[in-house]
Design a protein around this motif. Structure first.
Motif, PDB file in Angstrom:
ATOM      1  N   MET A   1      16.842   6.894  24.407  1.00  0.00           N
ATOM      2  CA  MET A   1      16.943   7.177  25.842  1.00  0.00           C
ATOM      3  C   MET A   1      16.859   8.685  26.119  1.00  0.00           C
ATOM      4  SD  MET A   1      17.329   6.028  28.904  1.00  0.00           S
ATOM      5  CE  MET A   1      17.995   6.387  30.501  1.00  0.00           C
ATOM      6  N   LEU A   2      17.570   9.471  25.295  1.00  0.00           N
ATOM      7  CA  LEU A   2      17.578  10.920  25.469  1.00  0.00           C
ATOM      8  C   LEU A   2      16.191  11.511  25.249  1.00  0.00           C
ATOM      9  CD1 LEU A   2      19.972  12.625  26.302  1.00  0.00           C
ATOM     10  CD2 LEU A   2      20.261  13.303  23.915  1.00  0.00           C
ATOM     11  N   GLU A   3      15.504  10.991  24.244  1.00  0.00           N
ATOM     12  CA  GLU A   3      14.142  11.453  23.950  1.00  0.00           C
ATOM     13  C   GLU A   3      13.210  11.128  25.110  1.00  0.00           C
ATOM     14  OE1 GLU A   3      10.594  10.689  20.684  1.00  0.00           O
ATOM     15  OE2 GLU A   3      12.656  10.130  20.160  1.00  0.00           O
ATOM     16  N   ALA A   4      13.351   9.924  25.664  1.00  0.00           N
ATOM     17  CA  ALA A   4      12.523   9.504  26.796  1.00  0.00           C
ATOM     18  C   ALA A   4      12.798  10.386  28.017  1.00  0.00           C
ATOM     19  CB  ALA A   4      12.797   8.041  27.140  1.00  0.00           C
ATOM     20  N   LEU A   5      14.066  10.756  28.218  1.00  0.00           N
ATOM     21  CA  LEU A   5      14.446  11.604  29.343  1.00  0.00           C
ATOM     22  C   LEU A   5      13.823  12.992  29.206  1.00  0.00           C
ATOM     23  CD1 LEU A   5      16.137  11.994  31.920  1.00  0.00           C
ATOM     24  CD2 LEU A   5      18.059  12.650  30.450  1.00  0.00           C
ATOM     25  N   PHE A   6      13.898  13.565  28.010  1.00  0.00           N
ATOM     26  CA  PHE A   6      13.310  14.896  27.784  1.00  0.00           C
ATOM     27  C   PHE A   6      11.789  14.858  27.965  1.00  0.00           C
ATOM     28  CE2 PHE A   6      17.172  15.975  25.034  1.00  0.00           C
ATOM     29  CZ  PHE A   6      17.751  16.724  26.045  1.00  0.00           C
ATOM     30  N   SER A   7      11.159  13.788  27.493  1.00  0.00           N
ATOM     31  CA  SER A   7       9.708  13.642  27.652  1.00  0.00           C
ATOM     32  C   SER A   7       9.335  13.553  29.124  1.00  0.00           C
ATOM     33  CB  SER A   7       9.212  12.392  26.929  1.00  0.00           C
ATOM     34  OG  SER A   7       9.415  12.501  25.546  1.00  0.00           O
ATOM     35  N   LEU A   8      10.128  12.797  29.886  1.00  0.00           N
ATOM     36  CA  LEU A   8       9.893  12.646  31.324  1.00  0.00           C
ATOM     37  C   LEU A   8      10.033  13.992  32.036  1.00  0.00           C
ATOM     38  CD1 LEU A   8       9.540  10.987  33.948  1.00  0.00           C
ATOM     39  CD2 LEU A   8      12.010  10.547  33.874  1.00  0.00           C
ATOM     40  N   ILE A   9      11.088  14.724  31.713  1.00  0.00           N
ATOM     41  CA  ILE A   9      11.321  16.030  32.344  1.00  0.00           C
ATOM     42  C   ILE A   9      10.178  16.991  32.030  1.00  0.00           C
ATOM     43  CG2 ILE A   9      12.798  18.089  32.287  1.00  0.00           C
ATOM     44  CD1 ILE A   9      15.189  16.151  31.921  1.00  0.00           C
ATOM     45  N   ALA A  10       9.756  17.029  30.768  1.00  0.00           N
ATOM     46  CA  ALA A  10       8.670  17.930  30.359  1.00  0.00           C
ATOM     47  C   ALA A  10       7.360  17.569  31.061  1.00  0.00           C
ATOM     48  CB  ALA A  10       8.494  17.874  28.843  1.00  0.00           C
ATOM     49  N   ALA A  11       7.039  16.280  31.097  1.00  0.00           N
ATOM     50  CA  ALA A  11       5.792  15.837  31.716  1.00  0.00           C
ATOM     51  C   ALA A  11       5.792  16.139  33.216  1.00  0.00           C
ATOM     52  CB  ALA A  11       5.596  14.338  31.491  1.00  0.00           C
ATOM     53  N   THR A  12       6.919  15.887  33.870  1.00  0.00           N
ATOM     54  CA  THR A  12       7.016  16.140  35.309  1.00  0.00           C
ATOM     55  C   THR A  12       6.914  17.628  35.607  1.00  0.00           C
ATOM     56  OG1 THR A  12       8.447  14.198  35.537  1.00  0.00           O
ATOM     57  CG2 THR A  12       8.404  15.724  37.377  1.00  0.00           C
ATOM     58  N   ALA A  13       7.591  18.441  34.814  1.00  0.00           N
ATOM     59  CA  ALA A  13       7.547  19.893  35.022  1.00  0.00           C
ATOM     60  C   ALA A  13       6.125  20.425  34.855  1.00  0.00           C
ATOM     61  CB  ALA A  13       8.491  20.592  34.053  1.00  0.00           C
ATOM     62  N   LEU A  14       5.408  19.901  33.868  1.00  0.00           N
ATOM     63  CA  LEU A  14       4.037  20.353  33.640  1.00  0.00           C
ATOM     64  C   LEU A  14       3.095  19.881  34.743  1.00  0.00           C
ATOM     65  CD1 LEU A  14       3.757  19.822  29.783  1.00  0.00           C
ATOM     66  CD2 LEU A  14       3.675  22.009  30.997  1.00  0.00           C
ATOM     67  N   LEU A  15       3.247  18.621  35.160  1.00  0.00           N
ATOM     68  CA  LEU A  15       2.362  18.065  36.187  1.00  0.00           C
ATOM     69  C   LEU A  15       2.606  18.681  37.553  1.00  0.00           C
ATOM     70  CD1 LEU A  15       2.245  14.256  35.290  1.00  0.00           C
ATOM     71  CD2 LEU A  15       0.282  15.773  35.494  1.00  0.00           C
ATOM     72  N   LEU A  16       3.876  18.860  37.926  1.00  0.00           N
ATOM     73  CA  LEU A  16       4.199  19.334  39.268  1.00  0.00           C
ATOM     74  C   LEU A  16       4.434  20.840  39.338  1.00  0.00           C
ATOM     75  CD1 LEU A  16       6.613  16.485  40.421  1.00  0.00           C
ATOM     76  CD2 LEU A  16       4.138  16.641  40.706  1.00  0.00           C
ATOM     77  N   GLY A  17       4.701  21.478  38.194  1.00  0.00           N
ATOM     78  CA  GLY A  17       5.015  22.901  38.208  1.00  0.00           C
ATOM     79  C   GLY A  17       3.842  23.808  37.915  1.00  0.00           C
ATOM     80  N   SER A  18       2.719  23.225  37.477  1.00  0.00           N
ATOM     81  CA  SER A  18       1.544  24.054  37.208  1.00  0.00           C
ATOM     82  C   SER A  18       0.990  24.588  38.532  1.00  0.00           C
ATOM     83  CB  SER A  18       0.475  23.236  36.475  1.00  0.00           C
ATOM     84  OG  SER A  18       0.131  22.103  37.227  1.00  0.00           O
ATOM     85  N   PRO A  19       0.301  25.737  38.495  1.00  0.00           N
ATOM     86  CA  PRO A  19      -0.192  26.336  39.749  1.00  0.00           C
ATOM     87  C   PRO A  19      -1.173  25.424  40.475  1.00  0.00           C
ATOM     88  CG  PRO A  19      -0.291  27.919  37.949  1.00  0.00           C
ATOM     89  CD  PRO A  19       0.029  26.583  37.334  1.00  0.00           C
ATOM     90  N   GLY A  20      -0.720  24.829  41.529  1.00  0.00           N
ATOM     91  CA  GLY A  20      -1.534  23.975  42.377  1.00  0.00           C
ATOM     92  C   GLY A  20      -1.279  24.352  43.823  1.00  0.00           C
ATOM     93  N   PRO A  21      -1.850  23.619  44.777  1.00  0.00           N
ATOM     94  CA  PRO A  21      -1.678  23.975  46.192  1.00  0.00           C
ATOM     95  C   PRO A  21      -0.211  24.077  46.633  1.00  0.00           C
ATOM     96  CG  PRO A  21      -3.412  22.339  45.951  1.00  0.00           C
ATOM     97  CD  PRO A  21      -2.789  22.498  44.592  1.00  0.00           C
TER      98      PRO A  21
END
Length: 202
Positions: A1-21
């Motif tokens: 569960m902890l591994e899945a949570l860290f993966s989710l956080i990393a993926a979301t940060a990369l998808l939504l935090g990268s320079p976009g509009p």
């Protein structure tokens, strides 16, 4: 569960935090109007993102993929609205002689519409929910928990972008530099939208 949570956080940060509009618009608003005055815009963006999360779980992203005409219409509306926000930021008065006091920062409604018309957000959450769904036995609870984590990560990265923009605010007391930075932010926002259109990945 902890591994899945860290993966989710990393993926979301990369998808939504990268320079976009959206991140660029927040940084530009923070630099132009300050962090406090841009708070409504940030809240609006997060509310629009919440709709995208619900829409992704409801399959709106799949519907947009199935009907290219509707997808293109939403893309165009979103691009035009992002262009409107870019112009609003680029043409804001400089800080000298109290001019900024009369300038209106992007509002909560602007932020909400901004992300509501962003098909990329729906597609991003569809990818997240299909690849990084938290392993909770109850399906509804799993989607709810995943969505909440995504929203919290988005709030953190968006606030960071807003503060990064706000850190440039002292430069805005110099009219020439202020105009150059605002125009650069506006151009980057439009370029981010064009890049998505060229890649065909909205």
């Amino acid at each position: 569960m902890l591994e899945a949570l860290f993966s989710l956080i990393a993926a979301t940060a990369l998808l939504l935090g990268s320079p976009g509009p959206a991140p660029l618009a927040l940084a530009a608003s923070g630099a132009t109007f300050g962090v406090r005055k841009s708070g409504g815009f940030l809240i609006g963006i997060l509310l629009g993102l919440s709709v995208a999360i619900v829409g992704a779980t409801a399959g709106i992203a799949a519907l947009l993929a199935a009907w290219p005409e509707a997808r293109l219409a939403v893309q165009l509306c979103g691009a035009l609205y992002i262009g409107y926000i870019a112009i609003k930021i680029a043409t804001a008065p400089v800080l000298e002689q109290g001019a900024s006091a009369t300038a209106q920062p992007p509002s909560l409604l602007d932020g909400f519409i901004f992300n509501l018309l962003n098909p990329k957000a729906y597609a991003a959450f569809l990818a997240i929910f299909s690849q990084f769904l938290l392993p909770i036995e109850e399906s509804g609870l799993s989607y709810l928990a995943t969505g909440l984590v995504c929203l919290l990560v988005a709030a953190a990265v968006d606030f960071i972008w807003l503060c990064l923009g706000g850190s440039l605010r002292p430069v805005f007391h110099k009219p020439r530099q202020a105009r150059i930075i605002r125009v650069c932010f506006a151009v980057l926002m439009v370029a981010a939208v064009l890049a998505v259109f060229i890649r065909g990945s909205i």
